[in-house]
Write an enzyme that holds these catalytic residues in place. Structure first.
Site, mmCIF file in Angstrom:
data_model
loop_
_atom_site.group_PDB
_atom_site.id
_atom_site.type_symbol
_atom_site.label_atom_id
_atom_site.label_comp_id
_atom_site.label_asym_id
_atom_site.label_seq_id
_atom_site.Cartn_x
_atom_site.Cartn_y
_atom_site.Cartn_z
ATOM 1 N N ARG A 53 16.769 11.149 -5.406
ATOM 2 C CA ARG A 53 16.793 9.684 -5.344
ATOM 3 C C ARG A 53 17.916 9.236 -4.417
ATOM 4 N NH1 ARG A 53 19.523 7.301 -8.925
ATOM 5 N NH2 ARG A 53 18.736 8.500 -10.684
ATOM 6 N N ASP A 178 10.811 -9.841 9.692
ATOM 7 C CA ASP A 178 9.805 -8.861 9.271
ATOM 8 C C ASP A 178 9.065 -8.461 10.541
ATOM 9 O OD1 ASP A 178 7.459 -7.577 8.468
ATOM 10 O OD2 ASP A 178 7.242 -8.784 6.645
ATOM 11 N N LYS A 203 1.784 -0.184 7.718
ATOM 12 C CA LYS A 203 0.926 -0.765 8.742
ATOM 13 C C LYS A 203 1.036 0.042 10.046
ATOM 14 C CE LYS A 203 0.401 -3.586 5.323
ATOM 15 N NZ LYS A 203 1.161 -4.817 5.164
#
Ligand SMILES: *Cc1c(COP(=O)(O)O)cnc(C)c1O
Length: 385
Positions: A53, A178, A203
């Protein structure tokens, strides 16, 4: 943090963060599918790795690559774009702060702030960010974050990133871009003055519709400390295999974006003036109000193309489901073309808000197929309408 700093974009896409495996010489570094790392005595970490992690070499490889491509010093990868956005917002917002967001951001981004941060005492307002006077007028003393997507989703509005950054910095406000639609190949917000870039790597960066992920990239060391703590302390990390798939996708980002952009440009030109269409939204058209600005701050105009039909909502919805190569699905940015009906799909969560998308709008994610096939598919579906 970045290697090959003077190399060109596509060279870095292949090499930054991707040193060959020193043990075997494998050109492609292995996927470190491990949750933990043996210590040479307590605290004796090999390469700094302790527990996955907190850090994993495959995730680090992706993060170094993203930092290099966006021109940042630090990148953090997450399990999704929204997880990345959530970590960034939690790093910077406190109750009483305000977020000012463009009025056509990704629906999920608006929902994240509206449903999770607003009940916590953050206020949210929106403005048309292609109009900087409107942005200036909407700033209040509480405004802590300006959040923009350019080109925007789904109406492809263009915001002047450098001018927006100047306005933000005049008021001590963090400017977030973004950059999912443009990707760092087409546009580099940090070099234009933005403080932070976020991505849905799901994307174009991943590019093959096979992995969900997100990232935060910045050159601000203090902010990086806070986001890095949230990545570790709240733990919405990307897994090693997802990180590896994303790195693999990024290797071809430049050639893919060139082809996405060329196909979308040609389709937009073929659609302009079509009798069944009310409007074609594509920044590569010289009739687009943001064309000159996009030409100045982007390398090309990208693969996203939005059309508004003259037909009503039901016929528009049927049109969206009537093509062969444009498959009806959420998401975008993969090599295969997709079509989306925003008002009931990506933007369903913002119906009834100022982000609502009209019912005659269809968003196309133009893939890298042969142009003739895509053109016939689209024009044929319009003929049948
Ligand atoms: C998809 C998307 C997001 C959200 O990313 P996920 O990976 O789906 O969580 C954020 N911004 C934009 C522009 C997107 O297209």
């Amino acid at each position: 943090m970045t290697d090959f700093p003077t190399a060109g974009f596509s060279t870095r896409a292949l090499r930054a963060g991707q040193a060959f495996d020193p043990t075997t010489g494998a050109v492609v570094p292995p996927v470190y599918l491990t949750s933990t790392f043996v210590q040479d005595g307590v605290g004796g970490f090999r390469g700094g790795y302790e527990y996955a992690r907190g850090g994993n070499p495959t995730r680090d490889s992706l993060q170094q690559l993203l930092a290099s491509l966006e021109g940042g010093t630090h990148a953090f990868s997450f399990g999704s774009g929204l997880a990345a956005e959530d970590a960034l917002l939690r790093a910077v917002l406190r109750p009483g702060d305000a977020v000012l967001m463009a009025n056509d951001v990704y629906g999920g981004t608006h929902r994240l702030v509206n449903r999770l941060f607003v009940p916590w005492g953050v206020s949210l307002s929106t403005a048309d960010f292609s109009d900087l006077d409107a942005v200036r007028a909407a700033i209040t003393p509480a405004t802590r974050v300006l959040w923009v997507e350019t080109p925007s989703n789904p109406l492809m509005k263009i915001t002047d990133i450098a001018a927006l950054a100047a306005i933000g910095h005049e008021h001590g406000i963090l400017v977030v871009v973004d950059n999912t639609f443009a990707t760092p190949y087409l546009q580099q917000p940090l070099s234009l003055g933005a403080d932070v870039v976020v991505h849905s790597t799901t994307k174009y960066l991943g590019g093959h519709s096979d992995v969900v992920g997100g990232a935060v990239i910045t050159a601000d060391a203090e902010l990086a400390d806070k986001v890095g703590f949230l990545q570790f302390g709240a733990g919405a990390v990307s897994g090693p295999f997802d990180a590896w798939l994303t790195v693999r996708g990024i290797k071809t980002l430049g050639v893919r974006m060139d082809r996405h952009s060329a196909n979308a440009q040609a389709l937009a030109e073929a659609l302009v003036g079509h009798p069944k269409l009310e409007a074609v939204y594509y920044p590569g058209l010289d009739t687009h109000p943001g064309h000159a600005l996009a030409a100045a701050q982007m390398r090309a105009f990208g693969g996203m193309l939005t059309i508004a039909l003259r037909a009503g909502g039901d016929a528009t919805k049927a049109f969206a489901n009537s093509m062969d190569y444009f498959q009806l699905a959420e998401s975008l940015g993969g090599v295969e073309s997709l079509v989306c009906y925003p008002s009931e799909m990506t933007h369903a969560s913002v119906r009834g808000t100022e982000l609502e998308v009209p019912e005659n709008v269809v968003r196309l994610s133009v893939g890298i197929e042969d142009l003739d096939d895509l053109r016939d598919d689209l024009l044929g579906a319009l003929d049948r309408l």
